[in-house]
Motif scaffolding. Structure first.
Motif, PDB file in Angstrom:
ATOM      1  N   ASP A  90       0.869  -1.189   0.000  1.00  0.00           N
ATOM      2  CA  ASP A  90       0.000   0.000   0.000  1.00  0.00           C
ATOM      3  C   ASP A  90       0.902   1.234   0.000  1.00  0.00           C
ATOM      4  OD1 ASP A  90      -1.778   2.087   0.473  1.00  0.00           O
ATOM      5  OD2 ASP A  90      -2.964   0.945   1.919  1.00  0.00           O
ATOM      6  N   ARG A  91       1.349   1.592  -1.191  1.00  0.00           N
ATOM      7  CA  ARG A  91       2.313   2.682  -1.330  1.00  0.00           C
ATOM      8  C   ARG A  91       1.821   3.983  -0.716  1.00  0.00           C
ATOM      9  NH1 ARG A  91       3.913   4.806  -7.121  1.00  0.00           N
ATOM     10  NH2 ARG A  91       2.748   6.616  -6.498  1.00  0.00           N
ATOM     11  N   ASP A  92       0.553   4.307  -0.924  1.00  0.00           N
ATOM     12  CA  ASP A  92       0.017   5.562  -0.389  1.00  0.00           C
ATOM     13  C   ASP A  92       0.063   5.584   1.139  1.00  0.00           C
ATOM     14  OD1 ASP A  92      -0.466   6.552  -2.938  1.00  0.00           O
ATOM     15  OD2 ASP A  92      -2.528   5.797  -2.976  1.00  0.00           O
ATOM     16  N   LEU A  93      -0.287   4.461   1.760  1.00  0.00           N
ATOM     17  CA  LEU A  93      -0.252   4.410   3.227  1.00  0.00           C
ATOM     18  C   LEU A  93       1.189   4.520   3.735  1.00  0.00           C
ATOM     19  CD1 LEU A  93      -1.851   4.123   5.865  1.00  0.00           C
ATOM     20  CD2 LEU A  93      -1.343   1.680   5.756  1.00  0.00           C
ATOM     21  N   VAL A  94       2.101   3.841   3.081  1.00  0.00           N
ATOM     22  CA  VAL A  94       3.508   3.909   3.499  1.00  0.00           C
ATOM     23  C   VAL A  94       4.033   5.340   3.359  1.00  0.00           C
ATOM     24  CG1 VAL A  94       5.851   3.086   3.015  1.00  0.00           C
ATOM     25  CG2 VAL A  94       3.944   1.465   3.094  1.00  0.00           C
ATOM     26  N   ILE A  95       3.641   6.030   2.299  1.00  0.00           N
ATOM     27  CA  ILE A  95       4.037   7.434   2.124  1.00  0.00           C
ATOM     28  C   ILE A  95       3.466   8.278   3.259  1.00  0.00           C
ATOM     29  CG2 ILE A  95       3.690   9.497   0.685  1.00  0.00           C
ATOM     30  CD1 ILE A  95       3.930   7.589  -1.769  1.00  0.00           C
ATOM     31  N   GLN A  96       2.195   8.056   3.591  1.00  0.00           N
ATOM     32  CA  GLN A  96       1.581   8.792   4.702  1.00  0.00           C
ATOM     33  C   GLN A  96       2.293   8.482   6.023  1.00  0.00           C
ATOM     34  OE1 GLN A  96      -0.684  11.240   4.461  1.00  0.00           O
ATOM     35  NE2 GLN A  96      -0.464  10.912   2.272  1.00  0.00           N
ATOM     36  N   PHE A  97       2.730   7.238   6.189  1.00  0.00           N
ATOM     37  CA  PHE A  97       3.463   6.849   7.389  1.00  0.00           C
ATOM     38  C   PHE A  97       4.789   7.614   7.484  1.00  0.00           C
ATOM     39  CE2 PHE A  97       6.580   3.860   9.365  1.00  0.00           C
ATOM     40  CZ  PHE A  97       6.106   3.950  10.672  1.00  0.00           C
ATOM     41  N   TYR A  98       5.502   7.707   6.368  1.00  0.00           N
ATOM     42  CA  TYR A  98       6.769   8.439   6.383  1.00  0.00           C
ATOM     43  C   TYR A  98       6.552   9.938   6.615  1.00  0.00           C
ATOM     44  CZ  TYR A  98       9.529   4.338   5.281  1.00  0.00           C
ATOM     45  OH  TYR A  98      10.132   3.117   5.346  1.00  0.00           O
ATOM     46  N   LYS A  99       5.440  10.474   6.111  1.00  0.00           N
ATOM     47  CA  LYS A  99       5.105  11.871   6.403  1.00  0.00           C
ATOM     48  C   LYS A  99       4.834  12.048   7.893  1.00  0.00           C
ATOM     49  CE  LYS A  99       3.186  13.231   1.916  1.00  0.00           C
ATOM     50  NZ  LYS A  99       1.962  13.640   1.200  1.00  0.00           N
ATOM     51  N   PHE A 100       4.164  11.071   8.485  1.00  0.00           N
ATOM     52  CA  PHE A 100       3.889  11.075   9.919  1.00  0.00           C
ATOM     53  C   PHE A 100       5.204  11.084  10.713  1.00  0.00           C
ATOM     54  CE2 PHE A 100       3.591   7.953  13.470  1.00  0.00           C
ATOM     55  CZ  PHE A 100       2.845   8.695  14.373  1.00  0.00           C
ATOM     56  N   ILE A 101       6.135  10.238  10.318  1.00  0.00           N
ATOM     57  CA  ILE A 101       7.444  10.188  10.982  1.00  0.00           C
ATOM     58  C   ILE A 101       8.160  11.523  10.818  1.00  0.00           C
ATOM     59  CG2 ILE A 101       9.751   9.139  10.894  1.00  0.00           C
ATOM     60  CD1 ILE A 101       8.319   6.491  10.136  1.00  0.00           C
ATOM     61  N   ALA A 102       8.124  12.083   9.619  1.00  0.00           N
ATOM     62  CA  ALA A 102       8.768  13.383   9.373  1.00  0.00           C
ATOM     63  C   ALA A 102       8.122  14.468  10.223  1.00  0.00           C
ATOM     64  CB  ALA A 102       8.693  13.740   7.890  1.00  0.00           C
ATOM     65  N   LYS A 103       6.813  14.427  10.357  1.00  0.00           N
ATOM     66  CA  LYS A 103       6.102  15.416  11.180  1.00  0.00           C
ATOM     67  C   LYS A 103       6.546  15.308  12.641  1.00  0.00           C
ATOM     68  CE  LYS A 103       2.914  18.522  11.979  1.00  0.00           C
ATOM     69  NZ  LYS A 103       3.064  19.896  11.584  1.00  0.00           N
ATOM     70  N   GLU A 104       6.715  14.084  13.114  1.00  0.00           N
ATOM     71  CA  GLU A 104       7.189  13.894  14.484  1.00  0.00           C
ATOM     72  C   GLU A 104       8.611  14.445  14.645  1.00  0.00           C
ATOM     73  OE1 GLU A 104       7.375  10.529  17.962  1.00  0.00           O
ATOM     74  OE2 GLU A 104       7.559   9.828  15.895  1.00  0.00           O
ATOM     75  N   GLU A 105       9.465  14.166  13.690  1.00  0.00           N
ATOM     76  CA  GLU A 105      10.840  14.675  13.745  1.00  0.00           C
ATOM     77  C   GLU A 105      10.858  16.196  13.719  1.00  0.00           C
ATOM     78  OE1 GLU A 105      13.099  12.829  10.625  1.00  0.00           O
ATOM     79  OE2 GLU A 105      12.977  10.860  11.547  1.00  0.00           O
ATOM     80  N   MET A 106       9.992  16.789  12.904  1.00  0.00           N
ATOM     81  CA  MET A 106       9.930  18.254  12.834  1.00  0.00           C
ATOM     82  C   MET A 106       9.435  18.843  14.153  1.00  0.00           C
ATOM     83  SD  MET A 106       8.657  19.029   8.939  1.00  0.00           S
ATOM     84  CE  MET A 106       8.166  20.664   9.376  1.00  0.00           C
ATOM     85  N   ALA A 107       8.453  18.220  14.766  1.00  0.00           N
ATOM     86  CA  ALA A 107       7.940  18.706  16.048  1.00  0.00           C
ATOM     87  C   ALA A 107       9.033  18.644  17.107  1.00  0.00           C
ATOM     88  CB  ALA A 107       6.722  17.886  16.477  1.00  0.00           C
ATOM     89  N   CYS A 108       9.810  17.578  17.106  1.00  0.00           N
ATOM     90  CA  CYS A 108      10.920  17.435  18.058  1.00  0.00           C
ATOM     91  C   CYS A 108      12.011  18.466  17.769  1.00  0.00           C
ATOM     92  CB  CYS A 108      11.490  16.020  18.005  1.00  0.00           C
ATOM     93  SG  CYS A 108      10.376  14.750  18.635  1.00  0.00           S
ATOM     94  N   ASP A 109      12.369  18.612  16.497  1.00  0.00           N
ATOM     95  CA  ASP A 109      13.400  19.590  16.118  1.00  0.00           C
ATOM     96  C   ASP A 109      12.993  21.000  16.517  1.00  0.00           C
ATOM     97  OD1 ASP A 109      14.999  17.617  15.053  1.00  0.00           O
ATOM     98  OD2 ASP A 109      14.555  18.098  12.963  1.00  0.00           O
ATOM     99  N   GLU A 110      11.745  21.351  16.252  1.00  0.00           N
ATOM    100  CA  GLU A 110      11.273  22.691  16.580  1.00  0.00           C
ATOM    101  C   GLU A 110      11.366  22.946  18.079  1.00  0.00           C
ATOM    102  OE1 GLU A 110       7.536  25.682  15.580  1.00  0.00           O
ATOM    103  OE2 GLU A 110       7.315  23.540  15.179  1.00  0.00           O
ATOM    104  N   ALA A 111      11.018  21.940  18.884  1.00  0.00           N
ATOM    105  CA  ALA A 111      11.085  22.086  20.345  1.00  0.00           C
ATOM    106  C   ALA A 111      12.535  22.189  20.816  1.00  0.00           C
ATOM    107  CB  ALA A 111      10.397  20.901  21.021  1.00  0.00           C
TER     108      ALA A 111
END
Length: 185
Positions: free
Chosen positions: A85-106
């Motif tokens: 499920d390529r679309d779901l995996v892409i959304q998962f990686y976006k989710f991971i990136a969003k978490e990394e960005m939230a941590c970086d910003e903090a």
């Protein structure tokens, strides 16, 4: 939402819909000023930012009627269970990136984070220029260029600055490839 009489989901695998709900809700929450402050305050208190983002994910799982430990464990299986499920995996990686960005910003604060985002954008622009330039070459030349780029990145422990070759470096790779004196390893 689970109630006192409804047990939390704790087995099987999260459905595609459940995962997408988690990803959307997490993205929404981590964009809110109060949640950003919560993560930043935790960092100031010497806590790991990722511990707070994990706690936020656990809270979302509880809202969804899912045992938080089970939900977190399912995240580790997304790429395996949903590999087709390529679309779901892409959304998962976006989710991971969003978490990394939230941590970086903090961790970096608003100014440091803004500077990092500007530097990241400049790097991406250089990468795009390099890829656009590479497309002018024959497929075999492109393969040689990508191989050299891979070696360069590997030698630099995948530092982002190593992901760029200049036009001069690309020309040199192509010229060496066609030179009878050059023997690839």
């Amino acid at each position: 939402m689970a109630t006192a009489t409804t047990p939390l989901q704790g087995n099987g695998m999260l459905s595609r819909e459940q995962l997408l709900h988690l990803f959307d809700r997490f993205s929404f929450l981590t964009s809110q000023p109060d949640v950003k402050k919560r993560i930043a305050d935790a960092v100031k208190d010497k806590q790991e930012a990722v511990a707070v983002t994990t706690a936020i994910q656990e809270e979302i799982f509880l809202e969804m009627g899912i045992d938080p430990r089970f939900g977190i464990s399912c995240l580790g299986k997304v790429c395996t269970v949903y590999e087709n499920d390529r679309d779901l995996v892409i959304q998962f990686y976006k989710f991971i990136a969003k978490e990394e960005m939230a941590c970086d910003e903090a961790e970096l604060g608003p100014d440091g984070f803004a500077e990092r985002m500007i530097n990241q954008q400049k790097l991406q622009e250089k990468q795009l220029e390099m890829l656009t330039y590479m497309r002018k070459f024959h497929f075999d030349d492109q393969s040689a260029i990508l191989e050299k780029l891979h070696q360069q990145m590997e030698n630099a422990n995948y530092e982002s600055e190593a992901s760029i070759l200049s036009a001069e470096q690309i020309q040199e790779i192509v010229q060496r490839k066609v030179s009878p004196l050059f023997m690839p390893r």
